[in-house]
Every structure is written in structure tokens, then in C-alpha cells.
Design an enzyme around this catalytic site. Structure first.
Site, PDB file in Angstrom:
ATOM      1  N   SER A 220      32.709  71.051  55.573  1.00 28.60           N
ATOM      2  CA  SER A 220      32.201  71.986  56.563  1.00 28.60           C
ATOM      3  C   SER A 220      31.095  71.321  57.364  1.00 28.60           C
ATOM      4  CB  SER A 220      31.655  73.237  55.862  1.00 28.60           C
ATOM      5  OG  SER A 220      31.032  74.089  56.789  1.00 28.60           O
ATOM      6  N   ALA A 223      28.456  74.491  62.844  1.00 26.93           N
ATOM      7  CA  ALA A 223      28.962  74.928  64.144  1.00 26.93           C
ATOM      8  C   ALA A 223      29.935  73.939  64.760  1.00 26.93           C
ATOM      9  CB  ALA A 223      27.790  75.157  65.093  1.00 26.93           C
ATOM     10  N   GLY A 251      30.596  79.385  54.207  1.00 25.83           N
ATOM     11  CA  GLY A 251      31.331  78.286  53.581  1.00 25.83           C
ATOM     12  C   GLY A 251      32.201  78.755  52.434  1.00 25.83           C
ATOM     13  N   ASP A 252      31.724  79.748  51.693  1.00 30.21           N
ATOM     14  CA  ASP A 252      32.502  80.305  50.582  1.00 30.21           C
ATOM     15  C   ASP A 252      33.718  81.052  51.116  1.00 30.21           C
ATOM     16  OD1 ASP A 252      30.329  79.393  49.018  1.00 30.21           O
ATOM     17  OD2 ASP A 252      29.275  81.272  49.369  1.00 30.21           O
TER      18      ASP A 252
END
Length: 315
Positions: A220, A223, A251-252
């Protein structure tokens, strides 16, 4: 079924404020209380997507009881491991311009007997699991090699492992060859020991994690988007976002989207990006439902923009 393991869960209190001013009394515009911890958030996102999930987590004290109650209210099966210490409480302050300030408590120590019960509970609950997602920091008492032990036991039972942790725990676990790891840019930079300034830098770092033992890397980049690097290829994905309200759990949510879409290939990456983009547009750590997703806003390509500078370079 997707099984999640959260060694250091939390009770998360989120407040939306106009601006955070040090030393002043600040009135919140809104507040939420949610069950927290990276693996817990993955379970919440999986359940919101309509899949069955079981959350394995050590729980103690009044905060732990409330975490279990909140998860049950969301239709999530909980496999609790009772511990003597109290589950930690975290605070998130989201300002109107999208800036987020988080205060994360360290969490309770977990005894040797509690650790063994946690491992045994994972073994018992993993029999029907398509994926096991092991996520988050390790509480006091658990050695950095603890996740590596979980990976080895899971593989011995035929399960696939997705791992989202950082630092020494990540490096130790790589030796056990997890199927997928999901670092953010900062965690990726720390794992390879050098700063990352461009998407190309992140790609090289993800490839190095694969040589260190990861089957695939879902990175990740905030942005700037997400990278997926696996044996069959590499892809880059991003999405249009109207406005960021909170990135807690984004992120999860991405990892959950990736796993429910099969956990491999560009289609799974597109699902991860869509879930992450939807999550940042929701308050607190609210997890997106299928109605919140906007697949048309997502772009996934094998033509990775190697020279694109990261908005927030990682070091």
C-alpha cells in the site's frame, strides 16, 4: 471462510474535530467506538462484504468484553482467548482537512500459557479457513518469531497465510514463507533498509521481499495507490477519491478486498484498491459494504509508473 488472528486487539475511539490545537479544549463533531486491531478490521471488512469470518483474539477486562460485544453485533464470529490483562484502548482524532492523529496504547502482556492457548485456538479454528490473515503488532510477551510459528503451523495444516505486520516480526516471518505480505510504504522501506522515493523504488523493494520468502507482496502506497508483486507478474492500481474522511483501517479493508477476490492477480488487486478507496471516504474505522464500492473509479495496469514520485516518500 477467512480466519483472522489479532494478537493485540483494541477498543478504538474515533473523534472528528474541525482542527487539532495543542493545549486547548476541543469539541468533537462526532464520535465512534469500534472494535479495533488490524486483524479485527479485516474481519469487519470481510463481514461487510458478505463473507463468513472468524476472529481469533486475546481479550481481557471491560474493554475486551466490549470488543467481543461489538463484533457480535456486526455478525462476526469471535473465538476469544481469555487473558489476565485488559485489552488496550486507542484514540484517533480526524481533522476536517483529512489529517489523522492516532494514539495507540501498547497493550497487555500475554503469558506463556495464554500464548499457547492462542496458538491452539488458531489451529482449531483454521480447519475450514480459505485464508488466515495474521495482522498487527505483537503484545508484550510474544517473541518476534511468533508469526513465523503461526505461518509454519498453518502451512502444515494446508491453509494459506496473509501477513500484515512490520519490523522484526515481518523479517522473522518471511523465513517461514507466508503466501502474501501487505506492508505499507514505510514498512516496506524499513524491511529493505533504505528510503523509497518512487513507485519504482517500491517495486524493487517488493521484489526483494519475495526473494526473502514472501509468496506475493501487496504494498500500500497511500494516496499513490497499491502494488501487487507475485510470481506471475506485477501490477499497479489506484483509484479516484472525492474526499478523505479517515484512513483508519483503510489498509485492512484493502487486504480484506484482496482476499475475498481470491488473493491473487489483477482482479484481486482491483478489489483491494476499491475497498481501500471506499474506506477512506467513511468516518472513523467504518468498513465499506458492496454499496460503498466504486469499481469504475479503479485503474489497474501492468505498466507500472516507475518514475512517479511518492507523495510521501518512505524512509
Amino acid at each position: 471462510m477467512i480466519l483472522t488472528v489479532t494478537p493485540n486487539p483494541s477498543l478504538d475511539r474515533s473523534y472528528e474535530v474541525l482542527a487539532l490545537k495543542r493545549g486547548e479544549v476541543i469539541r468533537a463533531e462526532s464520535e465512534r467506538t469500534d472494535p479495533g486491531g488490524k486483524g479485527v478490521n479485516v474481519s469487519r471488512a470481510v463481514a461487510a462484504a458478505g463473507w463468513r469470518t472468524v476472529a481469533v483474539l486475546p481479550l481481557g477486562g471491560a474493554p475486551g468484553a466490549l470488543v467481543a460485544e461489538l463484533l457480535d453485533a456486526q455478525g462476526i464470529e469471535v473465538a476469544p482467548v481469555p487473558i489476565a490483562g485488559a485489552t488496550r484502548s486507542n484514540i484517533a482524532l480526524a481533522e476536517s482537512d483529512g489529517v489523522l492523529t492516532k494514539i495507540n496504547a501498547p497493550g497487555p502482556d500475554v503469558s506463556a500459557a495464554e500464548q499457547e492457548l492462542l496458538l491452539e485456538t488458531v489451529r482449531e479454528q483454521s480447519r475450514d479457513a480459505d485464508w488466515i490473515a495474521c495482522c498487527g503488532s505483537l503484545p508484550g510477551g510474544l517473541a518476534p518469531s511468533w508469526y513465523a510459528d503461526v505461518v509454519l503451523r498453518a502451512h502444515a495444516g494446508g491453509a494459506r497465510i496473509a501477513l500484515d505486520t512490520s519490523g522484526r516480526a515481518l523479517l522473522e516471518a518471511l523465513r517461514a514463507r507466508p503466501d502474501v505480505v501487505k506492508p505499507n510504504a514505510e514498512e516496506l522501506a524499513r524491511a529493505v533498509g533504505r528510503p523509497l522515493a518512487t513507485v519504482g523504488d517500491a517495486l524493487k523493494a517488493a521484489e526483494e521481499l519475495r526473494t526473502m520468502g514472501a509468496g506475493a507482496v501487496l504494498a500500500s502506497l497511500g494516496a499513490d495507490g497499491q502494488l501487487l508483486v507475485e510470481e506471475t507478474g506485477a501490477w499497479f492500481g489506484n483509484a479516484r477519491v472525492a474526499a478523505v474522511r479517515s484512513n483508519v483501517g483503510a489498509g485492512d479493508s484493502s487486504l480484506a478486498g484482496f482476499l475475498v477476490a481470491g488473493g491473487t492477480g489483477p482482479e484481486a488487486l482491483a478489489s483491494a484498491v476499491a475497498h481501500g478507496a471506499a474506506a477512506v471516504q467513511l468516518p472513523g474505522s467504518v468498513m465499506p459494504t458492496p454499496a460503498d464500492l466504486d469499481p469504475a473509479a479503479v485503474t489497474v495496469t501492468a505498466e507500472i509508473p516507475l518514475d512517479r514520485e511518492l507523495t510521501e516518500p518512505a524512509s
